[in-house]
Structure formats: structure tokens, C-alpha cells
Design a protein around this motif. Structure first.
Motif, PDB file in Angstrom:
ATOM      1  N   LEU A   1      26.504  -4.802  -7.615  1.00  0.00           N
ATOM      2  CA  LEU A   1      26.422  -5.751  -8.717  1.00  0.00           C
ATOM      3  C   LEU A   1      26.344  -5.064 -10.073  1.00  0.00           C
ATOM      4  O   LEU A   1      26.828  -5.604 -11.083  1.00  0.00           O
TER       5      LEU A   1
ATOM      6  N   CYS B   1      32.486 -16.297  -6.795  1.00  0.00           N
ATOM      7  CA  CYS B   1      31.492 -15.521  -6.052  1.00  0.00           C
ATOM      8  C   CYS B   1      30.562 -16.499  -5.327  1.00  0.00           C
ATOM      9  O   CYS B   1      29.964 -17.373  -5.959  1.00  0.00           O
TER      10      CYS B   1
ATOM     11  N   VAL C   1      27.216  -9.683 -14.133  1.00  0.00           N
ATOM     12  CA  VAL C   1      28.612  -9.582 -13.710  1.00  0.00           C
ATOM     13  C   VAL C   1      29.432 -10.651 -14.410  1.00  0.00           C
ATOM     14  O   VAL C   1      29.034 -11.825 -14.462  1.00  0.00           O
ATOM     15  N   GLU C   2      30.570 -10.259 -14.945  1.00  0.00           N
ATOM     16  CA  GLU C   2      31.518 -11.246 -15.458  1.00  0.00           C
ATOM     17  C   GLU C   2      32.334 -11.743 -14.266  1.00  0.00           C
ATOM     18  O   GLU C   2      33.212 -11.035 -13.763  1.00  0.00           O
ATOM     19  N   HIS C   3      32.028 -12.924 -13.797  1.00  0.00           N
ATOM     20  CA  HIS C   3      32.620 -13.411 -12.553  1.00  0.00           C
ATOM     21  C   HIS C   3      34.041 -13.902 -12.797  1.00  0.00           C
ATOM     22  O   HIS C   3      34.311 -15.101 -12.912  1.00  0.00           O
TER      23      HIS C   3
ATOM     24  N   ARG D   1      32.930  -5.249  -8.229  1.00  0.00           N
ATOM     25  CA  ARG D   1      33.278  -5.486  -9.634  1.00  0.00           C
ATOM     26  C   ARG D   1      34.723  -5.106  -9.937  1.00  0.00           C
ATOM     27  O   ARG D   1      35.281  -5.561 -10.944  1.00  0.00           O
TER      28      ARG D   1
ATOM     29  N   LEU E   1      23.240 -10.554 -10.830  1.00  0.00           N
ATOM     30  CA  LEU E   1      24.369 -11.474 -10.738  1.00  0.00           C
ATOM     31  C   LEU E   1      24.824 -11.933 -12.116  1.00  0.00           C
ATOM     32  O   LEU E   1      26.026 -12.078 -12.375  1.00  0.00           O
TER      33      LEU E   1
ATOM     34  N   ASN F   1      32.087 -19.894 -11.961  1.00  0.00           N
ATOM     35  CA  ASN F   1      32.611 -19.157 -10.808  1.00  0.00           C
ATOM     36  C   ASN F   1      31.518 -18.631  -9.876  1.00  0.00           C
ATOM     37  O   ASN F   1      31.807 -17.777  -9.020  1.00  0.00           O
ATOM     38  N   LEU F   2      30.284 -19.108 -10.016  1.00  0.00           N
ATOM     39  CA  LEU F   2      29.203 -18.668  -9.137  1.00  0.00           C
ATOM     40  C   LEU F   2      28.726 -19.861  -8.302  1.00  0.00           C
ATOM     41  O   LEU F   2      28.377 -20.909  -8.855  1.00  0.00           O
TER      42      LEU F   2
ATOM     43  N   ALA G   1      37.989 -13.146  -3.882  1.00  0.00           N
ATOM     44  CA  ALA G   1      36.650 -13.668  -4.137  1.00  0.00           C
ATOM     45  C   ALA G   1      35.626 -12.651  -3.684  1.00  0.00           C
ATOM     46  O   ALA G   1      35.936 -11.694  -2.956  1.00  0.00           O
ATOM     47  N   ASN G   2      34.395 -12.838  -4.114  1.00  0.00           N
ATOM     48  CA  ASN G   2      33.283 -11.977  -3.721  1.00  0.00           C
ATOM     49  C   ASN G   2      32.225 -12.801  -3.002  1.00  0.00           C
ATOM     50  O   ASN G   2      31.997 -13.967  -3.334  1.00  0.00           O
TER      51      ASN G   2
END
Length: 355
Positions: free
Chosen positions: A48, A108, A102-104, A56, A99, A138-139, A62-63
Motif C-alpha cells: 500500500l 480496489c 493510494v490514488e485508486h 500500486r 489505503l 473506487n474503494l 483491479a486490486n
């Protein structure tokens, strides 16, 4: 040249290779063109926080982040207590901070648990963790306990595999978690369902209203389960429409006179109730809504109607509803096309705007 495969990167606090195997199975079965990559064991925070990590660097897919409280607090404190809750709150805050750093760019999914020994006090800590991440683009957050319930997993923990390989879950639990991940990813990448067009006789109720009358059809609990799912689809922004070969007055009478009906006539955005072929009616209905036919899901119990729809409107997602009422609840729960990972305020008001 073959199409480049999307990548699903899995990181977490325990051994994830068995779960990745389940995702691979679904990817091949569904033609998702998806490869999985399990990051190095026990390096969740590195994945992360390190700009050069596999998670990353991922730019096509996707993650997935899998964690459980047993791995976040010292051994011996897993079952709770004041000290354990304080420790878990601290560790979850650290995970949340990582979390948020992170630039998602890609979706994710954070899969929490399931815990070996669920504890209400520890569940509160997870609720605070989820709340701290709510609304992050996106999370997405999913509870592992929900997966165990959905797939009727009775035995979750495997002490032997946990001890020897840090795979804390039984084969059934691993299958449920991998399926949950694949189901979420499938919902993220498929063409969005915008319209759910549903039959009436033997679908919303048991019996034929033209023969039995409005008072003669049966609206038992299995049919109400499916109706609740349709109401939920409307709440999530899908447009619920009715396609029925009947006299409209007869169908309206069921909606108007039967208090058992969960789905109300006012929930329907559009309807075609007549004796014309359903493929033509659906094309006409979708044209009136100014939506593409490929965004429609058609539900009907009649195999002939389903076959005709598939033949004349091949881009419509046609699904036959079970004819046995006791299968309707499971059908409603496990129809992946009903899934919508995130519902916005705009989604919730869409049906009203169309009406």
C-alpha cells in the motif's frame, strides 16, 4: 495479437494463493480475460505504501486487499477484550491511512474477515474502519461473514492449514471468498444493466391471472422474495418494467387488490401488457426509454419466451426464472446480474425521473 489480460492483484494479511485459484477458475469459466497476481506474503503495508509495489503499479484490472483482525493484533488477544479492541482500532486506523494514501486509479475491494470467532465488540471496530473509508472513489468494502452466509458455509476455520501455511479457512470458505471477489469484479466490468423487464404469471405470482382471476393467483413468500429483489433493483437505479401476455386490466387488478404484493404498480417505469410477441414489445419499450437494447435484463419462467427473446434480441440478457417456487429465494440471491457494487444518490432517484 491477443487482447491483453487485465490483472487482479491480491494483497493481505494471510496466504492468498488458494483464493487466487478460485478467482482463476471463475475467470476462465466466464471469459473474464483476467490474470491474478498474489503479492509477497505478509507485506500488506509495503504494497500500500511503496510506490513501486505490484499493487500500486497495477494499471489494468483491479486490486484486492484481504485482512482479518486475528492477523492485526498479537496472538492470544484474538477473542477480544478491552486491550484487543484498542490494539485493533490502532491497527485498522493504520490500514485505513495506508489505503487513503493510494490514488485508486483502479477499483480496489477490501475483503474483511471472516473472523474465526466472531465477536460483537470487534465488529464495532470494523464498522468504524468502514466508515472512515466511506465515499472514497473506487474503494469498496465487503464483509467476509456476508460471503459465508450467502454460500451457506458452516465451518469457516481450518486450524491445521492455518498453523502450517497460514491459510486460516476451510476449502468451502476459500471457495466462497474467491467467488465473492470474482462476482464483484464481474459486476465492475460488464455492460451495466439499466432495465429489468419481468414477466408476471408464474414469475411474480403462481398461476395465470387470465384463468384464475386476481383473487385466484398465489403470492407466496418465494414470489415476494423475488419481488423484494426487484424493488431493491429499482432503489439501486435500475428501471423495472413489466412484459406480460395478458389483459392489462387483469394484471392491474392483482397489483391493486392483493396486499401481499411487494412490487407495486407505481414501481414500474414502463409496461407492455398485451398479446404481442415480447421481443418486439421490449424493443418498443427500450426505444421509448431511449436506452440501448443491450442494457436490458429479461426474466421469464417460460422457456419458449426465453428462447424467442434470445433468438430475436441476442444482446438482451435473458435469464429463465426457476419454475419451482422453493428455488426463487436462492435465484434472487445468486443472480450476479442483480449486483451493483456502489449506489449513488443519482442512481436512487433515476426511476422517479423516468416515471
Amino acid at each position: 495479437m491477443p487482447e491483453e489480460r487485465a490483472l487482479l492483484t491480491l494483497s493481505g494479511t494471510y496466504t492468498l494463493d488458494p483464493i487466487a485459484g478460485v478467482v482463476d477458475f471463475w475467470s476462465e469459466l466466464l471469459g473474464l480475460n483476467l490474470a491474478t497476481e498474489v503479492t509477497p506474503y505478509g507485506q500488506l503495508f509495503q504494497q500500500l505504501l511503496d510506490p513501486g509495489s505490484a499493487l500500486r503499479r497495477n494499471r489494468a484490472g483491479a486490486n484486492i486487499v484481504c485482512l482479518r483482525h486475528e492477523d492485526l493484533i498479537p496472538r492470544g488477544h484474538e477473542k477480544g477484550g478491552a486491550q484487543a479492541i484498542v490494539q485493533l482500532d490502532t491497527r485498522l486506523a493504520e490500514v485505513a491511512s495506508a489505503l487513503l494514501s493510494v490514488e485508486h486509479v483502479l477499483p480496489c475491494l477490501v475483503l474483511i474477515g471472516p473472523s474465526v470467532d466472531p465477536n460483537p465488540s470487534l465488529s464495532i471496530a470494523y464498522e468504524g474502519f468502514a466508515a472512515s473509508l466511506q465515499g472514497v472513489p473506487n474503494l469498496f468494502i465487503e464483509q467476509g461473514a456476508r460471503a459465508m452466509e450467502r454460500y451457506a458455509v458452516s465451518v469457516v476455520h481450518d486450524a491445521a492449514s492455518d498453523r502450517f501455511g497460514h491459510v486460516p479457512f476451510t476449502t468451502e470458505a476459500v471457495a466462497a471468498m474467491g467467488t465473492t471477489i470474482a462476482r464483484w469484479y464481474a459486476a465492475m466490468v460488464r455492460t451495466p444493466v439499466k432495465v429489468v423487464a419481468v414477466d408476471a404469471d408464474h414469475t411474480l405470482w403462481s398461476g395465470v391471472v387470465g384463468e384464475n382471476g386476481a383473487d385466484g393467483v398465489r403470492i407466496d413468500e418465494p414470489y415476494r422474495v423475488l419481488q423484494r429483489a426487484l424493488v431493491e433493483q429499482e432503489r439501486c437505479g435500475r428501471l423495472v418494467c413489466l412484459l406480460s401476455k395478458n389483459e392489462e386490466a387483469d394484471v392491474r387488478a392483482v397489483f391493486a387488490s392483493r396486499p401481499e404484493m411487494v412490487l407495486q404498480w407505481s414501481d414500474l417505469v414502463a409496461h407492455r401488457v398485451d398479446w404481442n410477441p415480447k421481443p418486439g414489445n421490449l424493443r418498443d419499450l427500450m426505444s421509448g426509454l431511449e436506452l440501448g437494447i443491450d442494457s436490458a435484463l429479461f426474466l421469464d419462467d417460460n422457456p419458449v419466451e426465453c428462447a424467442q427473446m434470445r433468438a430475436e434480441c441476442p444482446t438482451v440478457l435473458t435469464v429463465r426464472v426457476p419454475v419451482e417456487p422453493d428455488q426463487l429465494a436462492s435465484f434472487s440471491e445468486h443472480l450476479w446480474l442483480f449486483d451493483q457494487p456502489r449506489v449513488t444518490a443519482e442512481d436512487q432517484g433515476r426511476a422517479g425521473k423516468y416515471r
